[in-house]
Design an enzyme around this catalytic site. Structure first.
Site, PDB file in Angstrom:
ATOM      1  N   ASP A 203       1.052  -1.216   0.065  1.00 56.79           N
ATOM      2  CA  ASP A 203      -0.079   0.183   0.020  1.00 56.79           C
ATOM      3  C   ASP A 203       0.827   1.320  -0.027  1.00 56.79           C
ATOM      4  O   ASP A 203       2.096   1.202   0.305  1.00 56.79           O
ATOM      5  CB  ASP A 203      -1.125   0.082   1.276  1.00 56.79           C
ATOM      6  CG  ASP A 203      -2.157   0.845   0.950  1.00 56.79           C
ATOM      7  OD1 ASP A 203      -2.134   1.735  -0.119  1.00 56.79           O
ATOM      8  OD2 ASP A 203      -3.256   0.766   1.706  1.00 56.79           O
TER       9      ASP A 203
HETATM   10  C1  BGC Z   1      -5.069   3.373  -0.031  1.00 61.96           C
HETATM   11  C2  BGC Z   1      -5.056   2.287  -1.401  1.00 61.96           C
HETATM   12  C3  BGC Z   1      -4.993   2.901  -2.507  1.00 61.96           C
HETATM   13  C4  BGC Z   1      -3.838   3.639  -2.602  1.00 61.96           C
HETATM   14  C5  BGC Z   1      -3.473   4.447  -3.741  1.00 61.96           C
HETATM   15  C6  BGC Z   1      -4.062   4.008  -0.153  1.00 61.96           C
HETATM   16  O1  BGC Z   1      -4.077   5.147   0.699  1.00 61.96           O
HETATM   17  O2  BGC Z   1      -4.990   2.465   0.991  1.00 61.96           O
HETATM   18  O3  BGC Z   1      -6.289   1.590  -1.239  1.00 61.96           O
HETATM   19  O4  BGC Z   1      -4.897   2.228  -3.600  1.00 61.96           O
HETATM   20  O5  BGC Z   1      -3.684   4.602  -1.287  1.00 61.96           O
HETATM   21  O6  BGC Z   1      -4.339   5.517  -4.029  1.00 61.96           O
END
Ligand code: BGC
Ligand code: BGC
Length: 869
Positions: free
Chosen positions: A293
């Site tokens: 993530d």
């Molecule tokens: C989120 C993810 C997301 C990523 C990119 C993160 O803060 O938890 O689900 O895909 O950001 O935007």
């Protein structure tokens, strides 16, 4: 320059992993002794298995591709270029020598985020209420097509973590259901749909990411620095609940899985060797790649050895210009800390996913830019360089609006109906109430990432969103339904305009009140809700609105748009509230879909994917909203085990307002004729033997002079490159502790053949878990005068003292004509009747008496039979 981030590179890395050598931790821990639970080590990280069913061709192509790469090129496709470095929300480096553009990874689980001319699909937790495999697949396929045609390689979805342990969890609506089987079936169909469209699915967030508060170290700065929350779970609960849908995603072939922000048993998930090496790549036989993530990577070597394959967005903090990988990964290979086969494996897994879904055939160049809708702008948004055409505004929607409307109507759940519905459209005097019925004064995309609750609610907030191409409001659609029939429609969309509300309610023959409750990702706070909901009450004074309208109008219909359950018991039994519908977060066709149901153009057949209770505490332990451990990780002990949502209500004998699986129709159905047939299947045999040794695809030079910055490179500010800035490795590392002796986890660099894992053997686990042991049939009769859909549901009682009263195992949405019958067929697999045994580390069928139940909800199960093995 010494930067604070360097310390985590070594210290946190290994401190957090806590290589306990005892076999306890999640393997032996029983619910109850979870505080400070430890995650045991498991090394080496499993390498790709070229014999895995479905993956052989893709792996062969991937290995051929990776064989021709240099060390720097391999590093480049594992490491993101940095936040806002390129067009997509995450981008890896490229391989210019081969004309290979690098990977574009893009949100979201309900559409394409940060782009125009895209569709806004119903949210995962809404389409779950359709209980319709065909809708799950079609939605996935169409979302995949839109991503593909915008040029993205990886769709950052679907979501099965959070699963929805507590209904206040801010991102539950991005996923499907707190039931692992409904979630598992939905995620598998979604993954297949996305990947059939030629895009890699990234199933997320692995795992136990059940709340937004304290999800990452240092989040929620109001309290000073607090380390990431640790979700502490026992091994049985992990397998029987939270891991279950991930196993289905792996079995369906998900090319990628995103590791989550939180800690699990006090080890950061993206460097948790037990979860990534042993469980995901080992037991579940996951052959794709693990992506972090965004900034969930907190170490270099530790995360590499613990199985991470791609770091996103690549920099250690957004736009820090530093990375745990990039140059540090190059360095860790040439100084021998990380064996090259581990990097080869990461690169192979990334490329195997690429070939698995046919990216070599489907790729179109990226034609949008996440950071602006302007046609011309900077290719590198953060660095503000590379000015040119960046948004081609390609319309990728095709006719997806049709399926969206169908799916949203099919996902609408009729909770109460005293004969008020369906409306005929010829009502004389219709009054519509609620801010949730109309437009937002800012427009449907007026708040970034949908971070406000204005106007009708059709998605939650955060990264799990897309821009609406338009949003059909309920008020518009109701006017359309009534317009030609001579009726009148008036509305009050200010929830606090009491005088006007009362006056209109008094005149109305039919009042329709729209209310909502919102939640989202923790980086945005709406009305004091920092991602997670603070409570389960309806927002904007909606509960009072319903009470006031229904005090004056004895035909009040309530429609709820919400991220999950809300408290409605103050009005659900009121005689004047003649109908209640849950419409979830329906996406762009919201108004059309609800009007289809209200006016009987569609007979509702949705079923609740969660339970409506009367009190938040009925659902089990609360979320952790405040530090409980000083600056250390709040210990979030999942002591309720597998008892979440309906399993908790059943266990504690609490009568819900509306139970999981419940939903009415404009007709009625009855159930009869249960048959259970035993199917001959072989005995369950544990997976045994040894893997192949790690494939060695490269033998790169360890001469640092070969990895220096090229002289002719045009440097993009803060971009992450794989090059070293000195031939002196200590200097290149910029690590004040470079060379300090560290004990690396035992076996971490061992590339020899490894013992196979007993519960493994195929994607998702031991293939024999899917052996069919029983087939079940039942007759479902439509007793009414209109055609309708019914979702017969099959539950099992496994019979043991720690088993749920009933647990969903299968279902099928059937369309049945008036007076007609249909047969419900369902398989019961070995997995369906097994429990996880922590000692043998495998699934077992216990000796407790097992029962199968069939019916229309988790509490309406008229047909039952004992299973005889
Ligand atoms: C989120 C993810 C997301 C990523 C990119 C993160 O803060 O938890 O689900 O895909 O950001 O935007
Ligand atoms: C309150 C609502 C409010 C919402 C947003 C809920 O906790 O009960 O009145 O609109 O939060 O802050």
């Amino acid at each position: 320059m010494v930067r604070a981030w360097l310390a985590p590179f070594l210290h946190v890395a290994f401190a957090q992993a806590q290589y306990s050598t005892t076999p306890t931790g999640p393997n032996g821990t029983a619910p109850g002794d979870l505080n400070n639970a430890q995650s045991p080590p498991y090394y080496p990280s499993p390498w790709i298995d070229s014999s895995t069913a479905g993956w052989t061709d893709a792996v062969a192509k991937a290995q051929a591709f990776v064989r021709q790469l240099t060390l720097l090129e391999k590093v480049n496709i594992t490491t993101g270029v940095g936040w806002e470095g390129e067009a997509c929300v995450g981008n890896t480096g490229s391989i210019p020598r081969l004309g290979f553009p690098g990977f574009c990874t893009q949100d979201s689980p309900l559409g394409v985020r940060f782009a125009d001319y895209v569709s806004a699909f119903p949210a995962g937790g809404t389409v779950a209420a359709s209980w319709d495999r065909g809708e799950f697949y079609r939605r996935g396929y169409q979302m995949g097509v839109e991503q593909r045609d915008k040029g993205s390689d990886v769709l950052l979805g679907p979501v099965v973590g959070p699963l929805g342990r507590n209904p206040k969890g801010g991102r539950n609506w991005e996923g499907f259901s707190p039931d692992p089987v409904l979630s598992g079936i939905a995620v598998a169909e979604t993954v297949k749909g996305i990947q059939d469209a030629g895009v890699i699915a990234c199933t997320k967030h692995f795992i136990l990411n059940e709340q937004e508060h304290f999800r990452s170290p240092g989040d929620f700065g109001d309290f000073g620095f607090v380390d990431a929350v640790s979700s502490n779970v026992d091994d049985k609960t992990l397998h029987e609940l939270y891991l279950w849908p991930f196993a289905d995603a792996v079995r369906a072939g998900t090319g990628s899985i995103m590791c989550s922000y939180n800690k699990a048993n006090n080890s950061q998930v993206c460097q948790n060797s037990h979860l990534q090496n042993y469980i995901l790549k080992g037991e579940l036989g996951f052959q794709g790649f693990i992506m972090s993530d965004w900034d969930a990577q907190h170490s270099g070597v530790a995360s590499t050895l613990a199985g991470l394959d791609m770091t996103m967005p690549g920099d250690s903090d957004f736009d820090s210009g530093f990375s745990f990988w990039g140059p540090n990964l190059t360095l860790s290979i040439i100084n021998g800390t990380v064996p090259e086969w581990r990097l080869d494996d990461a690169a192979t897994r990334i490329m195997a996913a690429y070939y698995l879904v046919g990216r070599d055939r489907h790729a179109v160049p990226v034609n949008f830019n996440s950071w602006t809708r302007d046609t011309y702008g900077y290719q590198h948004a953060f660095a503000q360089t590379g000015y040119g055409l960046i948004n081609q505004h390609v319309d990728v929607r095709a006719d997806h609006y049709k399926a969206i409307r169908v799916a949203s109507a099919k996902s609408t759940v009729l909770l109460k109906n005293n004969g008020a519905l369906p409306l005929k459209g010829n009502e004389k005097n219709t009054a519509v109430f609620g801010q949730d019925a109309g437009d937002s004064q800012y427009g449907p995309n007026g708040c970034a990432d949908r971070g406000c609750d204005n106007g009708t609610l059709a998605m939650g907030w955060g990264s799990g969103t897309s821009d609406f191409p338009y949003l059909v409001t309920p008020l518009d659609a109701i006017k359309n339904a009534v317009a030609g029939n001579g009726g009148i429609v008036q509305s009050v969309t200010d929830n606090y305009a009491w005088a006007q509300i009362v006056s209109l309610a008094k005149q109305a023959s039919t009042a329709i009140v729209f209310v909502n409750a919102d939640s989202g990702e923790g980086f945005i706070t709406v009305d004091g809700n920092a991602g997670d909901r603070n409570n389960l009450t309806i927002w904007q004074g909606g509960e009072t609105l319903v009470q006031n309208v229904s005090a004056y109008c004895n035909n009040t219909i309530v429609v709820i748009h919400s991220v999950g359950p809300v408290l409605i018991d103050s009005f659900s039994n009121s005689e004047n509230v003649t109908a209640i519908l849950w419409a979830g977060l329906p996406g762009q066709e919201s108004g059309n879909a609800i009007a289809d149901v209200l006016y009987g153009r569609v007979n509702p057949g949705g079923k609740l994917p969660f339970t409506f209770g009367t009190n938040a505490s009925e659902y089990g332990p609360d979320l952790v909203y405040e530090p409980t451990n000083g600056h250390g990780s709040p210990q979030d002990n999942f002591e309720e085990g597998v008892f979440i949502d309906y399993r908790a209500f059943d266990q504690k004998n609490i009568t819900p307002v509306y139970e999981f699986g419940f939903g009415l129709s404009y007709t009625t159905f009855s159930y009869s004729n249960l048959t259970v047939t035993k199917v001959a299947a072989g005995a369950y045999t544990p997976n045994t033997g040894l893997t192949q040794p790690a494939p060695v695809l490269g033998n790169s030079s360890t001469d640092a002079s070969q990895y220096q910055w090229p002289a002719n490179l045009t440097y993009v500010n803060k971009y992450i490159y794989p090059y070293l800035n000195s031939t002196d490795l200590e200097e290149a590392s910029r690590d004040p502790e470079y060379g300090v002796d560290h004990t690396y986890p035992e076996g971490a660099t061992d590339g020899s053949a490894q013992p196979k894992i007993a519960a493994g053997g195929g994607p998702g686990g031991n293939p024999q878990l899917w052996d069919v042991l029983f087939t079940v049939t039942a007759t479902v009769t439509n007793n009414g005068t209109v055609a309708g859909d019914e979702v017969p549901q099959l539950y099992v009682s496994l019979g043991g003292p720690t088993d749920p009263v009933v647990a969903l195992r299968n279902f099928e949405r059937l369309s049945i004509g008036p007076g007609k019958t249909a047969t419900f067929y369902a398989d019961v697999t070995r997995r369906d009747v097994s429990n996880w045994d922590t000692v043998s580390q495998n699934w077992v069928i216990t000796n407790y008496t097992k029962t199968v139940h069939v019916g229309s909800s988790s509490r309406k199960l008229p047909l039952s039979a004992k299973l005889s093995f």
